[in-house]
Design a protein around this motif. Structure first.
Motif, PDB file in Angstrom:
ATOM      1  N   ARG A 198       0.821  -1.203   0.000  1.00  0.00           N
ATOM      2  CA  ARG A 198       0.000   0.000   0.000  1.00  0.00           C
ATOM      3  C   ARG A 198       0.855   1.252   0.000  1.00  0.00           C
ATOM      4  O   ARG A 198       0.567   2.225  -0.713  1.00  0.00           O
ATOM      5  CB  ARG A 198      -0.919  -0.004   1.234  1.00  0.00           C
ATOM      6  CG  ARG A 198      -1.943   1.119   1.215  1.00  0.00           C
ATOM      7  CD  ARG A 198      -2.884   0.923   0.067  1.00  0.00           C
ATOM      8  NE  ARG A 198      -3.641   2.110  -0.244  1.00  0.00           N
ATOM      9  CZ  ARG A 198      -4.359   2.265  -1.334  1.00  0.00           C
ATOM     10  NH1 ARG A 198      -4.380   1.313  -2.230  1.00  0.00           N
ATOM     11  NH2 ARG A 198      -5.039   3.368  -1.539  1.00  0.00           N
ATOM     12  N   GLN A 236      -7.748   7.679  -0.251  1.00  0.00           N
ATOM     13  CA  GLN A 236      -8.979   7.006  -0.657  1.00  0.00           C
ATOM     14  C   GLN A 236      -8.685   5.944  -1.709  1.00  0.00           C
ATOM     15  O   GLN A 236      -9.267   4.866  -1.700  1.00  0.00           O
ATOM     16  CB  GLN A 236      -9.983   8.037  -1.174  1.00  0.00           C
ATOM     17  CG  GLN A 236     -10.411   9.060  -0.128  1.00  0.00           C
ATOM     18  CD  GLN A 236     -11.402  10.064  -0.678  1.00  0.00           C
ATOM     19  OE1 GLN A 236     -12.069   9.808  -1.682  1.00  0.00           O
ATOM     20  NE2 GLN A 236     -11.499  11.210  -0.031  1.00  0.00           N
ATOM     21  N   TYR A 237      -7.793   6.266  -2.634  1.00  0.00           N
ATOM     22  CA  TYR A 237      -7.278   5.288  -3.585  1.00  0.00           C
ATOM     23  C   TYR A 237      -6.014   5.854  -4.191  1.00  0.00           C
ATOM     24  O   TYR A 237      -5.699   7.041  -4.027  1.00  0.00           O
ATOM     25  CB  TYR A 237      -8.300   4.931  -4.674  1.00  0.00           C
ATOM     26  CG  TYR A 237      -8.875   6.103  -5.419  1.00  0.00           C
ATOM     27  CD1 TYR A 237      -8.234   6.643  -6.530  1.00  0.00           C
ATOM     28  CD2 TYR A 237     -10.086   6.675  -5.030  1.00  0.00           C
ATOM     29  CE1 TYR A 237      -8.769   7.708  -7.223  1.00  0.00           C
ATOM     30  CE2 TYR A 237     -10.628   7.735  -5.709  1.00  0.00           C
ATOM     31  CZ  TYR A 237      -9.963   8.260  -6.810  1.00  0.00           C
ATOM     32  OH  TYR A 237     -10.496   9.322  -7.502  1.00  0.00           O
ATOM     33  N   ASP A 243      -4.779   0.841  -7.767  1.00  0.00           N
ATOM     34  CA  ASP A 243      -5.954   0.324  -7.071  1.00  0.00           C
ATOM     35  C   ASP A 243      -7.061  -0.006  -8.070  1.00  0.00           C
ATOM     36  O   ASP A 243      -7.099   0.537  -9.181  1.00  0.00           O
ATOM     37  CB  ASP A 243      -6.476   1.356  -6.069  1.00  0.00           C
ATOM     38  CG  ASP A 243      -5.700   1.327  -4.757  1.00  0.00           C
ATOM     39  OD1 ASP A 243      -5.145   0.263  -4.445  1.00  0.00           O
ATOM     40  OD2 ASP A 243      -5.648   2.358  -4.072  1.00  0.00           O
ATOM     41  N   ILE A 255     -11.081   0.342  -8.264  1.00  0.00           N
ATOM     42  CA  ILE A 255     -12.126   1.072  -7.564  1.00  0.00           C
ATOM     43  C   ILE A 255     -13.425   1.006  -8.351  1.00  0.00           C
ATOM     44  O   ILE A 255     -13.437   0.716  -9.556  1.00  0.00           O
ATOM     45  CB  ILE A 255     -11.730   2.551  -7.346  1.00  0.00           C
ATOM     46  CG1 ILE A 255     -11.560   3.269  -8.696  1.00  0.00           C
ATOM     47  CG2 ILE A 255     -10.457   2.659  -6.529  1.00  0.00           C
ATOM     48  CD1 ILE A 255     -11.333   4.767  -8.586  1.00  0.00           C
ATOM     49  N   ASN A 300     -13.074   1.041  -2.850  1.00  0.00           N
ATOM     50  CA  ASN A 300     -11.704   0.616  -3.148  1.00  0.00           C
ATOM     51  C   ASN A 300     -11.606  -0.882  -2.893  1.00  0.00           C
ATOM     52  O   ASN A 300     -11.748  -1.344  -1.755  1.00  0.00           O
ATOM     53  CB  ASN A 300     -10.712   1.381  -2.278  1.00  0.00           C
ATOM     54  CG  ASN A 300      -9.288   1.216  -2.756  1.00  0.00           C
ATOM     55  OD1 ASN A 300      -8.948   0.228  -3.398  1.00  0.00           O
ATOM     56  ND2 ASN A 300      -8.449   2.178  -2.453  1.00  0.00           N
ATOM     57  N   SER A 350      -7.527  -1.765  -1.169  1.00  0.00           N
ATOM     58  CA  SER A 350      -6.864  -0.931  -0.170  1.00  0.00           C
ATOM     59  C   SER A 350      -6.322  -1.792   0.965  1.00  0.00           C
ATOM     60  O   SER A 350      -7.090  -2.387   1.727  1.00  0.00           O
ATOM     61  CB  SER A 350      -7.853   0.108   0.375  1.00  0.00           C
ATOM     62  OG  SER A 350      -7.242   0.902   1.364  1.00  0.00           O
TER      63      SER A 350
END
Length: 534
Positions: A289, A361-362, A366, A368, A407, A410
Motif C-alpha cells: 500500500r 482514498q485510492y 488500485d 475502484i 476501493n 486498499s
C-alpha cells in the motif's frame, strides 16, 4: 578595401543583415523631445556615443556613419597617407575633421551625455578615432590577415577535436545508460524497478540536452569568435548578435526550463525510490500500500513541479525580453480572481483530488468502483482520475464527481465465495472437504504469499433453489482475490468430484392439485395430491 559601417543604409545594401545595436533610452515611452543616445561603430566596434532628440537621432547617426565610411575608405585605400584628426570651431561648437574631411559636430547634448564639457569630449573622441582608424588599417594588412587566419584555423581545429571527443563521450554514456536501465534484479520490487527506469530516462534526457547545448555552444561560439577576428566579418558578427539576441535569450530560458523539469523528475523518482526501498517500508505490513501511495504522490508532485517551472520560465522569458513584470503580476492577480470564478469546477476538482490523495482514498494501481463505473486506476492527478475497466475502456472521472468510492484493493482484499452443496449431501463431510482444500492451498509457498490469513469457513449461509449455500472468506494481498478465488474453485471442483458430492443446479418444485387429473389417475393414486419435481 571596403569598410562596413553599421546602421548606414548604403552600407547595409552592400552587406545584408547589418543592423546596429541601439542603446535603450533611460526613459520608457519617451516623448518626441526626449534626448536619447546611440553608438557610432567602426568595423563592428563601438567608437563613441552621440545624443539627440528622439526625432533627430536617426538622421544624425546616419550622417555621421556615412561621413565615417567615406573617410575610412579613403584612408584604407591610400597606402602612404597618415591619419590626421583635427578639431575646429564653428559657431562656438567644436567640429571634428579627419584628413580635411568633415566628420561631425559635438553639441551640448553629447557633452551632457558624457557629463564633460564639449571641448574635453571632442578631444576624447578625436583620440579614440585616430587610434581606432590606425588599428583598422593595420588589421587589413596582409601579415595581420595571415596571422588572424592561422588563429581561425587553430580555433576551427580545436572546435572539431573537442566536438568529436564530446560526441564519443556521449555515445559511451548512452551505451552505459542503456545497460543501467535494463532490469537485472528479478526480486526487486516492480514499482522500484519502474521508478529507477524513469529516473535513468530523465537523467539521460537531461544529459542529452546538455550535450546538444555543448555542441551548439562549441560550434556557435567558435564561429562567432572567428567572425570577430577579421575586420570584414566583424560587422556580420555584430549583426548576428543583434538579430539573435531575442531568440537566444528565449531559447536559453526554454531549454533551461525543460532541463530543470526533467532534472526535477529525476530527483522526485530518486526520492521516491529511496522511500520504497527503505528497510522500514519493506518490512512493514502495509508495504504494498505504501508503494502505491508513494508512486501516486510522485506523479502528482511531478505535475505540480511542471506547472511551477513553466510559470518560472514564462516570467524569466518576459524579463529576458525587457518587459516589466510587476504590472503583469498585479494584473495576474485580478485575472486569477476572474478565472477562479469562471472555473469553479476545476477548483472543486483540485480540492477533491488533493483530499483523495491526502486521505488515501485510492492510489495508482488500485481497483475502484465509482458509481456505475470501475476499473484499475491508471492515472491520478489533482483534476481527474482515469480507470481502465474489464473491457479495456479508459474512463475519465473528474475528481469533483467522486462522491462515494469503493476501493477493492486498499491494504488487503478478500475472496468472498459462495459454494452450493446438494441437499442430499452429508453437510459435515462437505464442510470438512471445503475447509481441507482451503487449508492445503494456504500451506503451499506460492499461495501462502498471497493469502495473508487463515481461510474462514463461515458455514451454511442460505438455503436456496440451488441447495445449501456455504460461505467462505479468504483474506488476500491487494488485487490477489481474483487469482486466489479462481484457483480455489478449480481445486474444490476436483475434490468434490472425487468425494462424489455434486454441485446442484437450480431446482423448482411444482405441486398439481386438480380433480380431473386425480380422476384420470384413478386407483393408481395413493394420495389426493401428486407431486412432481422438476
Amino acid at each position: 578595401m571596403v569598410i562596413t559601417i553599421v546602421s548606414v543604409p548604403k552600407a547595409t545594401a552592400q552587406i545584408p543583415l547589418l543592423p546596429y545595436l541601439s542603446t535603450p533610452s533611460s526613459v520608457n515611452n519617451a516623448s518626441e523631445n526626449t534626448i536619447v543616445s546611440e553608438w557610432v561603430y567602426l568595423d563592428g566596434r563601438p567608437l563613441f556615443q552621440i545624443a539627440a532628440s528622439k526625432t533627430n537621432i536617426s538622421e544624425r547617426l546616419q550622417n555621421i556613419q556615412l561621413n565615417l565610411q567615406e573617410i575610412s575608405q579613403d584612408y584604407f585605400l591610400a597606402s602612404t597617407q597618415k591619419i590626421n584628426v583635427q578639431i575646429r570651431r564653428l559657431k562656438d561648437l567644436p567640429v571634428i575633421y579627419v584628413n580635411d574631411k568633415y566628420l561631425m559636430t559635438v553639441n551640448s547634448d553629447d557633452a551632457k551625455l558624457r557629463q564633460v564639457d564639449s571641448l574635453t569630449l571632442t578631444n576624447q573622441i578625436a583620440e579614440d578615432l585616430q587610434k581606432e582608424l590606425e588599428r583598422a588599417k593595420e588589421e587589413r594588412q596582409t601579415s595581420s590577415l595571415i596571422g588572424q587566419g592561422k588563429i581561425a584555423g587553430s580555433l576551427a581545429l580545436a572546435m572539431l577535436v573537442t566536438s568529436l571527443l564530446i560526441y564519443r563521450y556521449q555515445r559511451r554514456f548512452q551505451k552505459d545508460d542503456v545497460e543501467a536501465v535494463s532490469p537485472t534484479n528479478e526480486i526487486e520490487q516492480p514499482i522500484t524497478t519502474q521508478l529507477n527506469q524513469q529516473q535513468h530516462q530523465h537523467l539521460a534526457e537531461v544529459q542529452k540536452r546538455l550535450f546538444q547545448l555543448t555542441q551548439t555552444g562549441i560550434w556557435g561560439g567558435g564561429s562567432f569568435v572567428i567572425l570577430g577576428l577579421f575586420p570584414y566579418t566583424r560587422a556580420l558578427q555584430l549583426g548576428i548578435l543583434a538579430a539573435a539576441q531575442i531568440p537566444l535569450k528565449v531559447g536559453i530560458v526554454v531549454l533551461g526550463t525543460y532541463v530543470a523539469i526533467r532534472f526535477s523528475y529525476a530527483l522526485i523518482d530518486k526520492f521516491t525510490t529511496t522511500l520504497i526501498s527503505g528497510g522500514v517500508l519493506l518490512n512493514s505490513e502495509a508495504s504494498e500500500r505504501m508503494q502505491l501511495r508513494v508512486s501516486t504522490f510522485s506523479g502528482v508532485t511531478k505535475s505540480i513541479t511542471t506547472l511551477i517551472w513553466m510559470g518560472v520560465g514564462i516570467l524569466l522569458t518576459l524579463i529576458a525580453l525587457g518587459i516589466d513584470i510587476i504590472p503583469l503580476l498585479a494584473g495576474a492577480g485580478l485575472i486569477g480572481v476572474a478565472v477562479s470564478l469562471a472555473s469553479q469546477n476545476l477548483i472543486k476538482d483540485a480540492i477533491n483530488g488533493f483530499l483523495i490523495i491526502l486521505e488515501d482514498q485510492y492510489a495508482l494501481g488500485d481497483v475502484i468502483n465509482v458509481g456505475d463505473v470501475g476499473g484499475l486506476v491508471e492515472n491520478l492527478n489533482l483534476r481527474m482520475t482515469q480507470v481502465r475497466d474489464a473491457e479495456g475502456r479508459l474512463i475519465t472521472i473528474p475528481n469533483s464527481e467522486v462522491k462515494i468510492v469503493a476501493n477493492l484493493s486498499s491494504r488487503w482484499s478478500r475472496a468472498d465465495l459462495t459454494i452450493p452443496v446438494s441437499y442430499q449431501a452429508n453437510i459435515d463431510e462437505a464442510l470438512q472437504l471445503i475447509e481441507n482444500v482451503a487449508m492445503k492451498m494456504n500451506q503451499e509457498p506460492f499461495w501462502k504469499r498471497q493469502i495473508i490469513e487463515k481461510p474462514s469457513i463461515l458455514g451454511i449461509d442460505n438455503f436456496s433453489d440451488r441447495g445449501m449455500m456455504i460461505r467462505v472468506w479468504i483474506k488476500t494481498q491487494p488485487l490477489k482475490q481474483w487469482d486466489v478465488a479462481r484457483e480455489y474453485r478449480r481445486r474444490l471442483k476436483i475434490a468434490l468430484d472425487q468425494a462424489d458430492i455434486s454441485i446442484p443446479v437450480p431446482q423448482q418444485a411444482i405441486w398439481i392439485n386438480d380433480s380431473h387429473q386425480l380422476n384420470y389417475q384413478g386407483n393408481g393414486a395413493s394420495s389426493p395430491e401428486v407431486g412432481r419435481h422438476l
